[in-house]
Design an enzyme around this catalytic site. Structure first.
Site, PDB file in Angstrom:
ATOM      1  N   ARG A   1      -2.057  -6.175  -8.212  1.00  0.00           N
ATOM      2  CA  ARG A   1      -1.000  -7.125  -7.892  1.00  0.00           C
ATOM      3  C   ARG A   1      -0.842  -8.185  -8.980  1.00  0.00           C
ATOM      4  NH1 ARG A   1      -3.324  -7.834  -2.003  1.00  0.00           N
ATOM      5  NH2 ARG A   1      -5.113  -7.363  -3.294  1.00  0.00           N
TER       6      ARG A   1
ATOM      7  N   HIS B   1       0.846  -1.203   0.000  1.00  0.00           N
ATOM      8  CA  HIS B   1       0.000   0.000   0.000  1.00  0.00           C
ATOM      9  C   HIS B   1       0.885   1.259   0.000  1.00  0.00           C
ATOM     10  CE1 HIS B   1      -3.095  -2.571   2.388  1.00  0.00           C
ATOM     11  NE2 HIS B   1      -3.562  -2.459   1.176  1.00  0.00           N
TER      12      HIS B   1
ATOM     13  N   LYS C   1     -15.613  -7.987   4.599  1.00  0.00           N
ATOM     14  CA  LYS C   1     -14.452  -8.296   5.447  1.00  0.00           C
ATOM     15  C   LYS C   1     -14.736  -7.901   6.889  1.00  0.00           C
ATOM     16  CE  LYS C   1     -11.028  -7.395   1.777  1.00  0.00           C
ATOM     17  NZ  LYS C   1      -9.934  -6.508   1.331  1.00  0.00           N
TER      18      LYS C   1
ATOM     19  N   SER D   1      -3.064  -7.782   3.148  1.00  0.00           N
ATOM     20  CA  SER D   1      -3.311  -7.662   4.583  1.00  0.00           C
ATOM     21  C   SER D   1      -3.681  -9.023   5.166  1.00  0.00           C
ATOM     22  CB  SER D   1      -4.423  -6.650   4.852  1.00  0.00           C
ATOM     23  OG  SER D   1      -4.061  -5.392   4.361  1.00  0.00           O
TER      24      SER D   1
HETATM   25  P1  ADP Z   1      -9.906  -3.486  -0.494  1.00  0.00           P
HETATM   26  O1  ADP Z   1     -10.674  -4.122   0.617  1.00  0.00           O
HETATM   27  O2  ADP Z   1     -10.571  -2.276  -1.095  1.00  0.00           O
HETATM   28  O3  ADP Z   1      -9.404  -4.442  -1.544  1.00  0.00           O
HETATM   29  P2  ADP Z   1      -7.168  -3.326   0.418  1.00  0.00           P
HETATM   30  O4  ADP Z   1      -6.701  -2.612   1.619  1.00  0.00           O
HETATM   31  O5  ADP Z   1      -7.025  -4.801   0.408  1.00  0.00           O
HETATM   32  O6  ADP Z   1      -8.668  -2.871   0.269  1.00  0.00           O
HETATM   33  O7  ADP Z   1      -6.477  -2.749  -0.863  1.00  0.00           O
HETATM   34  C1  ADP Z   1      -6.560  -1.394  -1.216  1.00  0.00           C
HETATM   35  C2  ADP Z   1      -5.905  -1.185  -2.567  1.00  0.00           C
HETATM   36  O8  ADP Z   1      -4.528  -1.506  -2.485  1.00  0.00           O
HETATM   37  C3  ADP Z   1      -6.462  -2.044  -3.717  1.00  0.00           C
HETATM   38  O9  ADP Z   1      -6.412  -1.289  -4.906  1.00  0.00           O
HETATM   39  C4  ADP Z   1      -5.482  -3.194  -3.787  1.00  0.00           C
HETATM   40  O10 ADP Z   1      -5.454  -3.768  -5.073  1.00  0.00           O
HETATM   41  C5  ADP Z   1      -4.181  -2.450  -3.486  1.00  0.00           C
HETATM   42  N1  ADP Z   1      -3.152  -3.339  -2.955  1.00  0.00           N
HETATM   43  C6  ADP Z   1      -3.289  -4.247  -1.969  1.00  0.00           C
HETATM   44  N2  ADP Z   1      -2.125  -4.894  -1.749  1.00  0.00           N
HETATM   45  C7  ADP Z   1      -1.236  -4.375  -2.627  1.00  0.00           C
HETATM   46  C8  ADP Z   1       0.154  -4.636  -2.911  1.00  0.00           C
HETATM   47  N3  ADP Z   1       0.838  -5.577  -2.277  1.00  0.00           N
HETATM   48  N4  ADP Z   1       0.753  -3.897  -3.871  1.00  0.00           N
HETATM   49  C9  ADP Z   1       0.045  -2.953  -4.540  1.00  0.00           C
HETATM   50  N5  ADP Z   1      -1.255  -2.668  -4.347  1.00  0.00           N
HETATM   51  C10 ADP Z   1      -1.888  -3.372  -3.390  1.00  0.00           C
END
Ligand code: ADP
Length: 166
Positions: A91, A18, A42, A129
């Site tokens: 990703r 992130h 979630k 996460s």
């Molecule tokens: P959501 O519940 O909206 O998917 P996340 O916190 O899991 O929320 O992810 C928020 C954003 O960050 C999404 O666009 C996701 O694709 C991106 N993201 C999550 N992990 C990574 C990573 N390792 N590298 C790049 N982007 C990521």
């Protein structure tokens, strides 16, 4: 023209994947608002307040990044703060389907809001996460995945995940 983008997510908790998207996004746009939201699919480990606090701690030196909680639809939040662009991280190919569906749904809801994707950096492309929480549950070392400035704030809750598994 002031280009404001919104990077929404659950950030439960924020990790280095992130952070990389936030840093790169903040160089592409004049201002980046990180919207910390609620995903009804979630059950988060960290409360909304905690997640906002963690993200704030991590981005505190980045002057054109602002962190805000939001509830409801991301497109409504984008409108509310007078932005017109959503930033998302991509990703793997498995993210594609979900992100494709979400961006088409958002486009249908509000055709003036564009979604911009940044590819995850290769070293973070496996990181999520939920993976972090699994590693925490088995007592693994999280230092390589979590921003150091937020690590202390997260330790207690992450240790709790470990206990819950026993
Ligand atoms: P959501 O519940 O909206 O998917 P996340 O916190 O899991 O929320 O992810 C928020 C954003 O960050 C999404 O666009 C996701 O694709 C991106 N993201 C999550 N992990 C990574 C990573 N390792 N590298 C790049 N982007 C990521």
């Amino acid at each position: 023209m002031n280009r404001i983008a919104v990077y929404t997510g659950t950030f439960d908790p924020i990790h280095l994947g992130h952070v990389d998207i936030i840093e790169r996004g903040s160089r592409v746009f004049d201002k980046l608002v990180v919207g910390v939201g609620i995903n009804p699919d979630k059950a988060p480990l960290f409360t909304l307040d905690e997640r906002v606090k963690l993200v704030k701690e991590v981005v505190k030196t980045n002057k054109n990044v602002e962190v805000m909680p939001f509830t409801g639809l991301a497109v409504h939040f984008v409108r509310e703060i007078k932005a017109n662009c959503m930033l998302r991280g991509l990703r793997t190919t498995s993210d594609m389907e979900y992100e494709f569906t979400m961006s088409l749904a958002n486009m249908t809801l509000d055709s003036e809001i564009e979604t911009v994707f940044l590819m995850a950096k290769d070293i973070y492309s496996h990181l999520s996460s939920s993976l972090l929480k699994q590693i925490a549950a088995f007592g693994g070392n999280l230092e390589k995945f979590l921003p150091s400035d937020a690590l202390n704030l997260m330790q207690g809750k992450l240790a709790g995940v470990k206990k819950g598994m026993r």
